[in-house]
Write a protein that holds these residues in place. Sequence first.
Motif, PDB file in Angstrom:
ATOM      1  N   MET A   1       2.487   6.049  -2.588  1.00 11.92           N
ATOM      2  CA  MET A   1       1.525   5.538  -1.665  1.00 11.92           C
ATOM      3  C   MET A   1       0.936   6.709  -0.879  1.00 11.92           C
ATOM      4  SD  MET A   1       2.874   3.069   1.248  1.00 11.92           S
ATOM      5  CE  MET A   1       3.379   1.717   0.258  1.00 11.92           C
ATOM      6  N   GLY A   2      -0.389   6.569  -0.715  1.00 11.03           N
ATOM      7  CA  GLY A   2      -1.026   7.188   0.126  1.00 11.03           C
ATOM      8  C   GLY A   2      -1.151   7.274   1.534  1.00 11.03           C
ATOM      9  N   ASP A   3      -1.996   8.187   2.164  1.00 10.69           N
ATOM     10  CA  ASP A   3      -2.078   7.748   3.586  1.00 10.69           C
ATOM     11  C   ASP A   3      -2.543   6.493   3.694  1.00 10.69           C
ATOM     12  OD1 ASP A   3      -1.318  10.427   3.986  1.00 10.69           O
ATOM     13  OD2 ASP A   3      -3.430  11.016   4.003  1.00 10.69           O
ATOM     14  N   GLN A   4      -1.751   5.626   4.967  1.00  4.02           N
ATOM     15  CA  GLN A   4      -2.155   4.476   5.559  1.00  4.02           C
ATOM     16  C   GLN A   4      -3.069   4.372   6.303  1.00  4.02           C
ATOM     17  OE1 GLN A   4      -0.231   1.214   4.128  1.00  4.02           O
ATOM     18  NE2 GLN A   4      -0.664   2.782   2.597  1.00  4.02           N
TER      19      GLN A   4
ATOM     20  N   ARG B   1      -5.432   1.430   9.013  1.00  8.22           N
ATOM     21  CA  ARG B   1      -5.432   0.127   9.612  1.00  8.22           C
ATOM     22  C   ARG B   1      -6.980  -0.181  10.220  1.00  8.22           C
ATOM     23  NH1 ARG B   1      -0.128  -0.711  13.340  1.00  8.22           N
ATOM     24  NH2 ARG B   1      -0.904  -2.859  13.637  1.00  8.22           N
TER      25      ARG B   1
ATOM     26  N   GLU C   1      -5.903  -5.230  -1.721  1.00  4.87           N
ATOM     27  CA  GLU C   1      -4.546  -4.955  -1.426  1.00  4.87           C
ATOM     28  C   GLU C   1      -4.270  -4.188  -0.218  1.00  4.87           C
ATOM     29  OE1 GLU C   1      -4.467  -1.727  -4.426  1.00  4.87           O
ATOM     30  OE2 GLU C   1      -3.853  -2.994  -5.990  1.00  4.87           O
ATOM     31  N   ARG C   2      -4.878  -5.005   0.721  1.00  2.00           N
ATOM     32  CA  ARG C   2      -4.466  -4.995   2.356  1.00  2.00           C
ATOM     33  C   ARG C   2      -3.151  -5.729   2.841  1.00  2.00           C
ATOM     34  NH1 ARG C   2      -6.626  -0.342   3.110  1.00  2.00           N
ATOM     35  NH2 ARG C   2      -6.456  -0.268   0.844  1.00  2.00           N
TER      36      ARG C   2
ATOM     37  N   SER D   1      -3.544  -3.343   7.160  1.00  2.00           N
ATOM     38  CA  SER D   1      -3.255  -2.050   6.701  1.00  2.00           C
ATOM     39  C   SER D   1      -3.324  -1.752   5.173  1.00  2.00           C
ATOM     40  CB  SER D   1      -1.994  -1.543   7.354  1.00  2.00           C
ATOM     41  OG  SER D   1      -0.888  -1.867   6.611  1.00  2.00           O
ATOM     42  N   GLY D   2      -3.454  -0.618   4.734  1.00  2.00           N
ATOM     43  CA  GLY D   2      -3.254  -0.225   3.405  1.00  2.00           C
ATOM     44  C   GLY D   2      -3.759   1.185   3.162  1.00  2.00           C
ATOM     45  N   ASP D   3      -3.712   1.532   1.901  1.00  2.00           N
ATOM     46  CA  ASP D   3      -4.059   2.915   1.476  1.00  2.00           C
ATOM     47  C   ASP D   3      -5.557   3.274   2.011  1.00  2.00           C
ATOM     48  OD1 ASP D   3      -1.644   3.069   0.280  1.00  2.00           O
ATOM     49  OD2 ASP D   3      -2.441   2.810  -1.730  1.00  2.00           O
ATOM     50  N   ASP D   4      -5.673   4.695   2.439  1.00  4.06           N
ATOM     51  CA  ASP D   4      -6.900   5.078   2.803  1.00  4.06           C
ATOM     52  C   ASP D   4      -7.693   5.625   1.706  1.00  4.06           C
ATOM     53  OD1 ASP D   4      -8.849   6.041   4.377  1.00  4.06           O
ATOM     54  OD2 ASP D   4      -7.882   7.748   5.406  1.00  4.06           O
ATOM     55  N   VAL D   5      -8.686   4.678   1.376  1.00  2.00           N
ATOM     56  CA  VAL D   5      -9.527   5.110   0.082  1.00  2.00           C
ATOM     57  C   VAL D   5     -10.715   5.418   0.755  1.00  2.00           C
ATOM     58  CG1 VAL D   5     -10.494   3.969  -1.827  1.00  2.00           C
ATOM     59  CG2 VAL D   5      -8.242   3.228  -1.105  1.00  2.00           C
TER      60      VAL D   5
END
Length: 286
Positions: free
Chosen positions: A1-4, A6, A31-32, A55-59
Amino acid sequence: MGDQIRHILTLQCPEGMGIAHDVTGFLVEHERTIVELKQYDDMSSQRLFMRVDFSGDDVPGLLEKMREEFAPIAAERQMDWQLRERGQRTKVLIMVSKFEHCLNDLLHRAHTGSLPIDIVGVVSNHPDHRSLVEWHKVPFHHIPVTKDTKPAAEAKLEEIIERTGTELVVLARYMQIFSDKLSTKLSGRTINIHHSFLPSFKGAKPYHQAWDRGVKTVGATAHYVNAELDEGPIIAQQVQEVDHTYTAEDLVIAGRDTEAKALSNAVKWHCEGRVFLWGNRTVVLR
């Protein structure tokens, strides 16, 4: 899991079947994870108000991509909507006259991080608070206002708002009345604190009016500014119990705490995307 990371999605639209499904389904596709979802269905106006914290991975490029892909859903549902990163700070311009308690409170809360704001300047029609403001390393603008100079003063104010990128104007006991033109231009992004529990006791000395009536509570009202004096949509109110032993001056002192708290609450809720305007009313999802 990468940086989250929000984000906050806020929207209002005509009521209809499946709106919550559309929103949550969209978030699942990206995928939030929903951290908080609050909504209110106003049956009288058949209108839905919703705020989603997710929230979710920072893409890279995520925010722009989600805005682009959510736009067709929003258009189909006739949504008034906004999607932004959670914690995004709002650029605020404060206006004040002689009384400094609300100004001082906002400066302190901004400095300590309890308000998600960047104060880009303070405008006053008096020079009294220059040293306080500049101690906080905030630009101070002294713009005197008289009946004859009011158009020029408002033009200078508009120039400051434009130059600083101001997103919200806060009248922290600013005792000048905006022109109808300026009130309309700043509609929905100007918050005023009225030293009274509106709609009662309007005018210059509401606490003295309250004392004359023998009130058992005093209060303050934070509201959006519109062209009707003290009639804008109410965001927050605070009250404090008092009794017959209070003098008019005691009521003034008691009222200052309610003013500061009502105003800071209104600013916080506005900047967190919790306040929805609908006609002359607000919906506050908190």
